[in-house]
Design a protein around this motif. Structure first.
Motif, PDB file in Angstrom:
ATOM      1  N   ASP A  31      -2.435   3.659  -1.862  1.00 48.48           N
ATOM      2  CA  ASP A  31      -2.458   4.452  -0.626  1.00 48.48           C
ATOM      3  C   ASP A  31      -3.685   4.192   0.247  1.00 48.48           C
ATOM      4  O   ASP A  31      -4.736   3.772  -0.232  1.00 48.48           O
ATOM      5  CB  ASP A  31      -2.456   5.943  -0.977  1.00 48.48           C
ATOM      6  N   ASP A  32      -3.515   4.545   1.514  1.00 47.75           N
ATOM      7  CA  ASP A  32      -4.594   4.714   2.507  1.00 47.75           C
ATOM      8  C   ASP A  32      -5.096   3.424   3.129  1.00 47.75           C
ATOM      9  O   ASP A  32      -6.056   3.450   3.896  1.00 47.75           O
ATOM     10  CB  ASP A  32      -5.792   5.495   1.940  1.00 47.75           C
ATOM     11  N   HIS A  42       2.694   6.456   5.528  1.00 50.30           N
ATOM     12  CA  HIS A  42       1.748   7.468   5.029  1.00 50.30           C
ATOM     13  C   HIS A  42       1.117   8.217   6.209  1.00 50.30           C
ATOM     14  O   HIS A  42      -0.052   8.574   6.152  1.00 50.30           O
ATOM     15  CB  HIS A  42       0.684   6.776   4.169  1.00 50.30           C
ATOM     16  N   HIS A  55      -3.174  10.275   8.864  1.00 48.89           N
ATOM     17  CA  HIS A  55      -3.485  10.878   7.560  1.00 48.89           C
ATOM     18  C   HIS A  55      -4.022  12.314   7.689  1.00 48.89           C
ATOM     19  O   HIS A  55      -5.080  12.647   7.142  1.00 48.89           O
ATOM     20  CB  HIS A  55      -4.504  10.011   6.805  1.00 48.89           C
TER      21      HIS A  55
HETATM   22 ZN   LIG Z   1      -3.572   9.252   1.409  1.00 49.16          ZN
END
Ligand SMILES: [Zn+2]
Length: 274
Positions: A97-98, A148, A152
């Protein structure tokens, strides 16, 4: 090549010789901070004893095909976020993720390539827009890309429906633009924060909500040892593992995956995409 990478590579090389029983300790060659130009042979002295191993490597549970224990408190509800893969064989999934992040995504990609592991990268839209070459590299290596959100927002469960829709749509747009038209079919909410509004926006955009069931909280840099321990002791058939390639220094994640992934393969797990 930096010293940390060398250390990680050394760890991988050494793991091949580890005994596969109990909590096997592996021994890494000590990394010294001598002058760069000094040849080891020029100053070689008999080493009285090796440095203590920096990490221990738990032996993962041998998977029983088709037997997929669940984690207490993580209940799979119809229409709700997916914590587990459908129980089949010894399948597990790795999610990252991210990112994408120019410093860490290539390092994670290199580890995955070394072990031929397909993963799912849950990308932040504005990161994807800023680094389209990395999005293309991830897609080109055969990994899935999930949405995602665009920025965020950890408070996403409190956003209005139009705000959530904008987060979702802008991220899908950015990922599709950077990946040559591939629109994500999976959505992961920031921090695993789900609400009826988030789930509805996800469904309206034609995506499945994706969560996880094994979380070493690598984002909090808890130490390579902790990340390795959680991955190797908690993973069972059907597990979805959560890791990160963005939003901070992810060296611990890179090192931990270099250690844990080959152990999971050796134990009989099979990586698939959710
Ligand atoms: Zn995240």
């Amino acid at each position: 090549m930096n010293r940390r990478l060398l250390l990680a590579m050394g760890a991988v090389a050494l793991l091949g010789g580890c005994a596969d029983s109990g909590k096997a300790a592996w021994r890494a060659a000590p990394v010294t901070s001598g002058s760069p130009g000094a040849s080891p042979s020029a100053t070689a002295q008999p080493s009285p004893s090796p440095s203590p191993s920096p990490w221990t490597v738990p032996t993962p549970a041998r998977p029983t095909p088709g037997v997929c224990p669940t984690v207490p408190g993580l209940v799979q509800r119809p229409g709700g976020p997916q914590h587990y893969l459908p129980c089949s064989g010894t399948n597990i999934a790795l999610t990252i993720d991210d990112g994408p992040d120019p410093g860490w995504t290539p390092k994670i990609l290199a580890v995955l390539a070394r072990y031929h592991i397909p993963a799912t990268f849950c990308m932040i839209g504005r990161q994807a827009a800023a680094h389209p070459n990395l999005v293309a590299a991830v897609a080109g290596a055969g990994h899935h890309i999930a949405n995602h959100t665009f920025t965020h927002p950890l408070e996403i469960a409190r956003l209005t429906p139009p705000q959530v829709r904008e987060e979702v749509e802008r991220a899908s747009e950015a990922i599709a633009t950077a990946s040559g038209g591939r629109r994500p079919s999976l959505f992961r909410s920031p921090g695993g924060a789900w609400s009826p509004t988030v789930l509805a926006a996800c469904a309206d955009a034609g995506m499945r909500p994706l969560d996880w069931s094994v979380d070493p909280r690598d984002w909090s840099t808890p130490g390579t040892q902790h990340i390795v321990d959680v991955i190797l002791t908690k993973t069972r058939p059907g597990s979805i593992i959560l890791e990160h390639d963005g939003n901070g220094n992810r060296q611990q994640t890179v090192d931990a995956l270099s250690i844990a992934l080959p152990r999971l393969i050796d134990a009989g797990y099979h990586f698939v995409q959710p």
